[in-house]
Design a protein around this motif. Structure first.
Motif, PDB file in Angstrom:
ATOM      1  N   GLY A  96     -10.920  -1.549   9.233  1.00 18.07           N
ATOM      2  CA  GLY A  96      -9.677  -1.179   8.579  1.00 18.07           C
ATOM      3  C   GLY A  96      -8.725  -2.205   8.515  1.00 18.07           C
ATOM      4  O   GLY A  96      -8.702  -3.191   8.950  1.00 18.07           O
ATOM      5  N   VAL A  97      -7.400  -1.837   8.086  1.00 17.45           N
ATOM      6  CA  VAL A  97      -6.448  -2.419   7.793  1.00 17.45           C
ATOM      7  C   VAL A  97      -5.987  -3.070   9.440  1.00 17.45           C
ATOM      8  O   VAL A  97      -5.740  -2.023  10.256  1.00 17.45           O
ATOM      9  N   PRO A  98      -5.713  -4.122   9.709  1.00 18.73           N
ATOM     10  CA  PRO A  98      -5.427  -4.799  11.103  1.00 18.73           C
ATOM     11  C   PRO A  98      -4.019  -4.071  11.621  1.00 18.73           C
ATOM     12  O   PRO A  98      -3.004  -3.854  10.728  1.00 18.73           O
ATOM     13  N   SER A  99      -3.898  -3.845  12.755  1.00 19.92           N
ATOM     14  CA  SER A  99      -2.641  -3.109  13.290  1.00 19.92           C
ATOM     15  C   SER A  99      -1.599  -4.282  12.887  1.00 19.92           C
ATOM     16  O   SER A  99      -1.696  -5.420  13.132  1.00 19.92           O
ATOM     17  N   GLY A 100      -0.387  -3.690  12.717  1.00 19.96           N
ATOM     18  CA  GLY A 100       0.898  -4.672  12.469  1.00 19.96           C
ATOM     19  C   GLY A 100       0.924  -5.111  11.198  1.00 19.96           C
ATOM     20  O   GLY A 100       1.766  -5.708  10.820  1.00 19.96           O
ATOM     21  N   TYR A 101      -0.063  -4.307  10.101  1.00 17.01           N
ATOM     22  CA  TYR A 101       0.326  -4.580   8.682  1.00 17.01           C
ATOM     23  C   TYR A 101       0.099  -3.203   7.982  1.00 17.01           C
ATOM     24  O   TYR A 101      -0.805  -2.219   8.483  1.00 17.01           O
ATOM     25  N   THR A 102       0.884  -3.093   6.897  1.00 20.47           N
ATOM     26  CA  THR A 102       0.674  -2.088   5.863  1.00 20.47           C
ATOM     27  C   THR A 102       0.413  -2.407   4.523  1.00 20.47           C
ATOM     28  O   THR A 102       0.898  -3.717   4.108  1.00 20.47           O
ATOM     29  N   VAL A 103      -0.167  -1.654   3.694  1.00 25.07           N
ATOM     30  CA  VAL A 103      -0.437  -1.927   2.243  1.00 25.07           C
ATOM     31  C   VAL A 103       0.261  -0.898   1.492  1.00 25.07           C
ATOM     32  O   VAL A 103       0.159   0.332   1.637  1.00 25.07           O
ATOM     33  N   ALA A 104       0.866  -1.420   0.734  1.00 19.30           N
ATOM     34  CA  ALA A 104       1.899  -0.493  -0.390  1.00 19.30           C
ATOM     35  C   ALA A 104       0.916   0.115  -1.228  1.00 19.30           C
ATOM     36  O   ALA A 104      -0.382  -0.407  -1.714  1.00 19.30           O
ATOM     37  N   SER A 105       1.313   1.543  -1.698  1.00 21.23           N
ATOM     38  CA  SER A 105       0.567   2.270  -2.644  1.00 21.23           C
ATOM     39  C   SER A 105       0.560   1.261  -3.828  1.00 21.23           C
ATOM     40  O   SER A 105       1.631   0.841  -4.508  1.00 21.23           O
ATOM     41  N   GLY A 106      -0.551   1.704  -4.711  1.00 20.69           N
ATOM     42  CA  GLY A 106      -0.683   1.041  -6.045  1.00 20.69           C
ATOM     43  C   GLY A 106      -1.844   1.456  -6.708  1.00 20.69           C
ATOM     44  O   GLY A 106      -3.003   1.364  -6.197  1.00 20.69           O
ATOM     45  N   ALA A 107      -1.640   2.381  -7.830  1.00 19.32           N
ATOM     46  CA  ALA A 107      -3.001   3.175  -8.451  1.00 19.32           C
ATOM     47  C   ALA A 107      -3.472   2.107  -9.300  1.00 19.32           C
ATOM     48  O   ALA A 107      -3.013   1.132  -9.962  1.00 19.32           O
ATOM     49  N   ILE A 108      -4.925   2.217  -9.292  1.00 22.22           N
ATOM     50  CA  ILE A 108      -5.902   1.385  -9.926  1.00 22.22           C
ATOM     51  C   ILE A 108      -6.783   2.333 -10.796  1.00 22.22           C
ATOM     52  O   ILE A 108      -7.476   3.074 -10.150  1.00 22.22           O
ATOM     53  N   SER A 109      -6.702   2.303 -11.991  1.00 22.06           N
ATOM     54  CA  SER A 109      -7.481   3.418 -12.804  1.00 22.06           C
ATOM     55  C   SER A 109      -8.697   2.514 -13.524  1.00 22.06           C
ATOM     56  O   SER A 109      -8.553   1.594 -14.015  1.00 22.06           O
ATOM     57  N   GLY A 110      -9.878   3.031 -13.320  1.00 21.42           N
ATOM     58  CA  GLY A 110     -11.184   2.546 -14.085  1.00 21.42           C
ATOM     59  C   GLY A 110     -11.774   1.421 -13.203  1.00 21.42           C
ATOM     60  O   GLY A 110     -11.158   0.581 -12.521  1.00 21.42           O
ATOM     61  N   LEU A 111     -13.049   1.443 -13.636  1.00 20.47           N
ATOM     62  CA  LEU A 111     -13.737   0.297 -13.158  1.00 20.47           C
ATOM     63  C   LEU A 111     -13.626  -0.979 -13.504  1.00 20.47           C
ATOM     64  O   LEU A 111     -13.488  -1.243 -14.719  1.00 20.47           O
ATOM     65  N   GLY A 112     -13.213  -1.837 -12.537  1.00 19.85           N
ATOM     66  CA  GLY A 112     -12.785  -3.324 -12.932  1.00 19.85           C
ATOM     67  C   GLY A 112     -11.409  -3.541 -13.433  1.00 19.85           C
ATOM     68  O   GLY A 112     -10.924  -4.816 -13.578  1.00 19.85           O
TER      69      GLY A 112
END
Length: 141
Positions: A96-112
């Motif tokens: 998973g995401v390493p401790s001490g790091y966060t990933v911001a939300s960002g929608a990705i639509s569609g394959l590729g």
């Protein structure tokens, strides 16, 4: 008569002055190195996240093309994991995401389809970007 050996006071003072000069120039460099190490760490995490996204996308493309086994190697293609948001990258990273790091939300639509995703080191607030690549559940090109 026995001759004494050792260092004179002037020689000792000269050595102490030289060590002081070396310390005065080296300490700021060590401080800069810790900053550079934090930047390298967050960039390394972002790089691994981008690589995970790319590999998952490749598996989605192979799966949507109906490839289940590589004829050349006999290796079975691993099914992809549905990714429609940057913050889902932890589902495709080992551990998973390493401790001490966060990933911001960002929608990705569609394959590729791609979007710039941002990872933040929570202690320092340092940020780095990686490319998020969409791989929805119904993988159709």
């Amino acid at each position: 008569m026995r001759q004494q050996s050792g260092f004179t006071l002037i020689e000792l003072i000269a050595v102490i002055v030289i060590l002081g000069i070396l310390a005065a120039t080296a300490i700021p460099r060590f401080v800069d190195m810790s900053d550079a190490a934090e930047v390298a760490a967050v960039n390394g995490v972002a790089g691994s996240m981008g690589s995970a996204m790319a590999l998952n996308y490749a598996a989605a493309v192979a799966q949507s093309a109906g490839i289940k086994t590589s004829a050349a190697t006999g290796v079975t293609v691993t099914p992809h994991v549905a990714i429609t948001n940057c913050n889902q990258v932890g589902t495709i990273l080992v551990g998973g995401v390493p401790s001490g790091y966060t990933v911001a939300s960002g929608a990705i639509s569609g394959l590729g389809n791609t979007v710039v995703c941002e990872v933040t080191q929570t202690d320092s607030g340092r940020k780095a970007n990686f490319q998020g690549i969409g791989a929805p559940a119904a993988a159709t090109p």
